[in-house]
Design a protein around this motif. Sequence first.
Motif, PDB file in Angstrom:
ATOM      1  N   PHE A   5     -17.445  10.922   1.951  1.00  0.00           N
ATOM      2  CA  PHE A   5     -16.655  11.029   0.733  1.00  0.00           C
ATOM      3  C   PHE A   5     -15.801   9.783   0.594  1.00  0.00           C
ATOM      4  CE2 PHE A   5     -17.935  15.279   1.637  1.00  0.00           C
ATOM      5  CZ  PHE A   5     -18.059  15.910   0.407  1.00  0.00           C
ATOM      6  N   LEU A   6     -15.512   9.410  -0.653  1.00  0.00           N
ATOM      7  CA  LEU A   6     -14.764   8.197  -0.944  1.00  0.00           C
ATOM      8  C   LEU A   6     -13.478   8.561  -1.686  1.00  0.00           C
ATOM      9  CD1 LEU A   6     -17.743   6.059  -2.304  1.00  0.00           C
ATOM     10  CD2 LEU A   6     -16.890   6.162   0.052  1.00  0.00           C
ATOM     11  N   CYS A   7     -12.360   8.048  -1.203  1.00  0.00           N
ATOM     12  CA  CYS A   7     -11.052   8.272  -1.831  1.00  0.00           C
ATOM     13  C   CYS A   7     -10.527   6.924  -2.292  1.00  0.00           C
ATOM     14  CB  CYS A   7     -10.098   8.902  -0.815  1.00  0.00           C
ATOM     15  SG  CYS A   7      -8.410   9.119  -1.422  1.00  0.00           S
ATOM     16  N   PHE A   8     -10.355   6.773  -3.589  1.00  0.00           N
ATOM     17  CA  PHE A   8      -9.947   5.477  -4.137  1.00  0.00           C
ATOM     18  C   PHE A   8      -8.425   5.358  -4.168  1.00  0.00           C
ATOM     19  CE2 PHE A   8     -14.215   6.176  -5.562  1.00  0.00           C
ATOM     20  CZ  PHE A   8     -14.800   4.930  -5.450  1.00  0.00           C
ATOM     21  N   ARG A  19      -0.473  15.063   1.400  1.00  0.00           N
ATOM     22  CA  ARG A  19      -1.579  16.020   1.394  1.00  0.00           C
ATOM     23  C   ARG A  19      -2.699  15.625   0.437  1.00  0.00           C
ATOM     24  NH1 ARG A  19      -0.339  22.100   0.927  1.00  0.00           N
ATOM     25  NH2 ARG A  19      -2.326  22.176   2.051  1.00  0.00           N
ATOM     26  N   ARG A  20      -2.639  14.408  -0.084  1.00  0.00           N
ATOM     27  CA  ARG A  20      -3.630  14.030  -1.093  1.00  0.00           C
ATOM     28  C   ARG A  20      -5.060  14.166  -0.581  1.00  0.00           C
ATOM     29  NH1 ARG A  20      -5.756   8.351  -3.754  1.00  0.00           N
ATOM     30  NH2 ARG A  20      -7.455   9.441  -4.805  1.00  0.00           N
ATOM     31  N   VAL A  21      -5.402  13.486   0.495  1.00  0.00           N
ATOM     32  CA  VAL A  21      -6.784  13.518   0.981  1.00  0.00           C
ATOM     33  C   VAL A  21      -7.178  14.935   1.376  1.00  0.00           C
ATOM     34  CG1 VAL A  21      -8.367  12.686   2.761  1.00  0.00           C
ATOM     35  CG2 VAL A  21      -6.743  11.103   1.702  1.00  0.00           C
ATOM     36  N   GLU A  22      -6.296  15.632   2.055  1.00  0.00           N
ATOM     37  CA  GLU A  22      -6.585  16.998   2.498  1.00  0.00           C
ATOM     38  C   GLU A  22      -6.972  17.905   1.334  1.00  0.00           C
ATOM     39  OE1 GLU A  22      -4.075  20.868   4.176  1.00  0.00           O
ATOM     40  OE2 GLU A  22      -3.170  18.878   4.250  1.00  0.00           O
ATOM     41  N   LEU A  23      -6.150  17.933   0.285  1.00  0.00           N
ATOM     42  CA  LEU A  23      -6.375  18.866  -0.820  1.00  0.00           C
ATOM     43  C   LEU A  23      -7.556  18.450  -1.698  1.00  0.00           C
ATOM     44  CD1 LEU A  23      -2.697  19.670  -1.897  1.00  0.00           C
ATOM     45  CD2 LEU A  23      -4.238  21.041  -0.478  1.00  0.00           C
ATOM     46  N   GLN A  24      -7.690  17.152  -1.967  1.00  0.00           N
ATOM     47  CA  GLN A  24      -8.804  16.721  -2.806  1.00  0.00           C
ATOM     48  C   GLN A  24     -10.132  16.827  -2.059  1.00  0.00           C
ATOM     49  OE1 GLN A  24      -6.573  12.998  -4.554  1.00  0.00           O
ATOM     50  NE2 GLN A  24      -8.172  13.591  -5.979  1.00  0.00           N
ATOM     51  N   TYR A  25     -10.126  16.572  -0.774  1.00  0.00           N
ATOM     52  CA  TYR A  25     -11.348  16.707   0.019  1.00  0.00           C
ATOM     53  C   TYR A  25     -11.830  18.158   0.019  1.00  0.00           C
ATOM     54  CZ  TYR A  25     -14.401  16.797   4.150  1.00  0.00           C
ATOM     55  OH  TYR A  25     -15.463  16.984   5.017  1.00  0.00           O
TER      56      TYR A  25
END
Length: 356
Positions: free
Chosen positions: A103-106, A116-122
Motif C-alpha cells: 500500500f502507498l501513503c502519499f 493515527r493517519r496510516v493506521e486508520l487509512q490502512y
Amino acid sequence: MAEASSKADQPFVDVSIIMPVHNAADWLQESLQSVLLQTFKGCMELSIFNDASKDSSMNIIQDWRQKFEAAGILMTIGGHDSDTPRGVGYAKNQAILQSSGAFLCFLDADDIMHPRRVELQYETAVQHQCAIIGCRVHREPDGSTDRYTRWINNLTPEQLTTQIYTANGPTVIMPTWLCARSVCDKVRGFNEGGKGVPEDLIFFLEHLRLGGQVIRVDEHLLTYRYHPQAATASVHRDTIWNIQLAALQDRVLVNWSKFTIWNAGKQGRRFYRDLSKENKAKVAAFCDVDAKKIEKGFYTYEESMDVPKPRVPIIHFREASPPFIICVKLDLTGGEFEKNLASLNLQEGVDYFLFG
C-alpha cells in the motif's frame, strides 16, 4: 539512485510512505517527525525522492536516517541533482518505483501526518483495495482557504464522486491519499508534464474513469499547509477548467440529449462557448435568478460562424427543466443559491452536476 538494501533482503512492507521533495527544508523536520510518530504496527517504509533540491533538504533527510532505522522504519532515498527539477509527477513516480509497500501513503514534504493517519487509512484500504482513501484535514495557518477547507471536509460520501468537476479539484486531496499499489499500477502512474500540470487531478479522474472508488476516513488526520511555494500555486485555473470540461463531456454530457446551464452570467456563457459543437446543440436554455438577464430573453452566440447565429433562451430557474450543469460556486451567496437548488428536490449526480 536509490539508497537501500536490495528488496530481496527486506521484510514484507505493508505501507510505503511516498514523499517527493524539492527545496522543502523549511518544513521537513515536522513532516519527518510525523512519520516517526505513527501508531501503525505493520512494517512501514519511507520512500523519498529528491527532485533537484538546492537547499539543505538532503542534509536534513540524512540526519533522520538513524532515527528511522532505530524505530524499525525502512528508509529508501533516491533523487537527482540536475540544474532543474523534473516535477512533482516525476518525483512521485520515482518514489513509487523505488518503494516496496503493498500500500502507498502519499505525503507532501510540507505537511504533517497526525499519529493515527496510516493506521486508520490502512484499515479502510485493506477492505477497499480499488479505492483511493482520503481523510479530513486541518488547514495551517488557521483561517486560510476557509471555503475550500469546508468543502473538502464536509462532502458527503456520494459527493466524493459527483463533485469532481469543480475548480477545487479532487474531492479527496492528494496529500491525504492512501491506496493499494495496484491502484497506481492501473492508472499507470502520474503525468510527468512538470510545473503547471495538475498531476493529481489527471490521476484522480483517470482512476474514476477506470471504475475506481473514493472513500474518506472522517477523521482529521493531516495538517495541510498553505504557503505561496506550494506546487498547486503553479497550476493555472484554465488548465483545470479544460481538463474537467473534457472529462464532463466524455462522461456526463455524452449521455444526455439536452440540458440546461444554470447561470446566464460570465461563467455560464464561457461554459457554453467552450462546449463541443455537438454539446452546444444540446443546450435547451440558460436559467438564472437575475431579472435583468431573464428580461433579455436570449443569449446570442456572437462568435459562431453559423447563420443565423445560435440563440439560447434565458429563463427563471423555476421554469427550467433538468438535467442541469450548474456553473455557480457554492458557499458564496449566504445560502441563497443552495436554498434555491434544494427547493427543486433534485438528485445530484443524476439531475445535475456542478462545474467550475
